[in-house]
Design an enzyme around this catalytic site. Structure first.
Site: not given
Ligand code: NAD
Length: 438
Positions: A81, A126-128, A167
């Site tokens: 995202v 953002a992050k995944g 992460d």
């Protein structure tokens, strides 16, 4: 259907409609939205502009088939995202955890936006994530999964578009595989596609420890602010991963007594203080804090409510809730994890102003700050010493801490509201200056 229009608050020009996207429905996304609405009310952001600022700009869901070591083919769900593209490339970690969903990833991406803006980085958030349990995959399976995820994301990422980092459940090795996969596709080596990679591949000195050391630096500043001496202070840490373990050792170096720590397997306590050197050796061998001989076992709930000066949630979201917030017994709550405190718990904690909160977007910002340094070094192929990195890190953290504390005191608002206000305001202003295309 991705979303719906619903009647919003009336405007002088007539009725206004608010776009609501349900594709992100998840308690963590609801929590991030609730925090955003509170800040938007405080900043007087018009209702008709809020959806544009709140909802992610882009999101991608991919299915990832990989061959397991036994020959079976298993398909995993992967997400990325990108929250907003207004200030530059997007930046954020990649999480491997069984409970990863699009909505959780979207919430983490939104928080990254406010964090980058608060600390003045030229990024959107953002992050995944991949919904998998990395502990149940072999190294070769993890490599295949990571390479397939990277391959699927290629149309969507790039050093000037979106840059990933480790992460929960991912690490330097994950970043090395991503960098290699991307570089093979491009036909040349592209270190700036990820941060948090090994130093031997263009990673930055100090990146691995940056989040935990940043957490400890800010705790030290908060102790000065509320008048606690490190040598008299006790600390409890939930989550003994990359962030929690480094924060533990850094706090012990500042002179704090670490009395309890935990990981996903359970917690341990020794009120006279844990020997962190021995604990480090033990975890290196056993892979968990559980079973450390010089301590008693403790549950997660007991750990969070143990009396201490500093409580550091460094695991996952929504750990401090309506149920336990009233029983938290710390002077400083240092949110090393993203989103560890729910808005309902915040209401309870706000009635106890003696608890000083270092909110997540400030507390764990050390990681993305040094990731930014790593990206800058990779783009310039010019590398800095560790002391340069840490010195620059501390200066940015100091500035963000002072700005947040000053706003909180001046307006008599909680530290979280102050930090989020500074971050959201910068994004709102940037969007206004750029205007709405076309
Ligand atoms: P990690 O995977 O290295 O460690 C997570 C730790 O939490 C592990 O020790 C795990 O066993 C433990 N854990 C998981 N569930 C738990 C539970 N229910 N109770 C107690 N412990 C539990 O992940 P990390 O990189 O250390 O990330 C931790 C937090 O910090 C996350 O919220 C992450 O988003 C945030 N964060 C990480 C970075 C970074 O640079 N890695 C940067 C900013 C924020």
């Amino acid at each position: 259907m991705l979303g719906r229009w619903s009647a919003g608050l009336p405007r002088s020009s007539g009725k206004c409609y608010v776009f609501e996207m349900d594709v992100y429905d998840h308690p963590t996304f609801a929590m991030a939205c609730q925090q955003f609405e509170r800040v938007a009310d405080r900043l007087d952001v018009p209702h008709h502009q809020r959806a544009r600022i709140k909802y992610p700009k882009r999101s991608m869901t991919v299915s990832l088939p990989i061959q397991r070591d036994n020959g079976d083919v298993e398909v995993f769900a992967g997400y990325r995202v990108q929250h907003h593209l207004t200030l530059g490339a997007t930046k954020g970690g990649l999480r491997y955890h069984p409970e990863v969903t699009l909505g959780e990833v979207a919430a983490l991406a939104m928080w990254m936006s406010w964090k980058c803006a608060l600390t003045g980085l030229p990024y959107g958030g953002a992050k995944g994530g991949v919904a998998c349990d990395p502990r149940k995959l072999s190294v070769t399976e993890l490599e295949r999964l990571t390479r397939r995820y990277t391959q699927e994301m290629i149309p969507f990422i790039g050093p000037q578009v979106d840059i990933m980092a480790p992460d929960v459940g991912t690490n330097e090795q994950t970043m090395a595989w991503m960098m290699d996969t991307y570089s093979m596709q491009m036909g040349h080596t592209v270190p700036s596609i990820v941060t948090g990679k090994p130093v031997a591949l263009g990673g930055s000195l100090g990146r691995r420890e940056s989040t935990g050391k940043g957490v400890a630096y800010l705790i030290n500043r908060a102790m000065d602010t509320v008048g606690i001496r490190a040598s008299n202070a006790t600390a409890v840490i939930q989550g003994f991963g990359n962030v929690g373990a480094v924060a533990t050792y850094a706090l012990a170096n500042y002179g704090l007594k670490i009395i309890a720590v935990s990981d996903v397997n359970g917690g341990i306590i020794n009120r006279s203080g844990l020997d962190t050197w021995k604990l480090n050796q033990f975890v290196a061998k056993s892979g968990t804090v559980v079973g450390f001989p010089e301590a008693e076992p403790i549950t997660n709930e007991q750990l969070l409510t143990t009396p201490c000066d500093v409580l550091v949630p460094a695991a996952l979201e929504r750990q401090i809730t309506q149920k336990n917030a009233g029983r938290i017994q710390c002077r400083i709550l240092a949110e090393a994890a993203n989103g560890p405190t729910t808005p309902e718990a915040d209401v309870i904690l706000e009635q106890r102003p003696e608890t000083f909160i270092i909110p997540d977007i400030l507390c764990n910002a050390g990681g993305v700050i040094v990731s930014y340094f790593e990206w800058v070094q990779d783009l310039q192929s010019f590398f800095w010493s560790e002391s340069e990195v840490l010195d620059k890190l501390n200066r940015i953290l100091e500035g963000a801490f002072i700005q947040t504390l000053t706003l909180s005191r001046k307006e008599n608002i909680p530290m979280r509201l102050a930090a989020l206000s500074l971050g959201v305001k910068r994004v709102v202003e940037a969007k206004a200056l750029r205007g709405l295309y076309p």
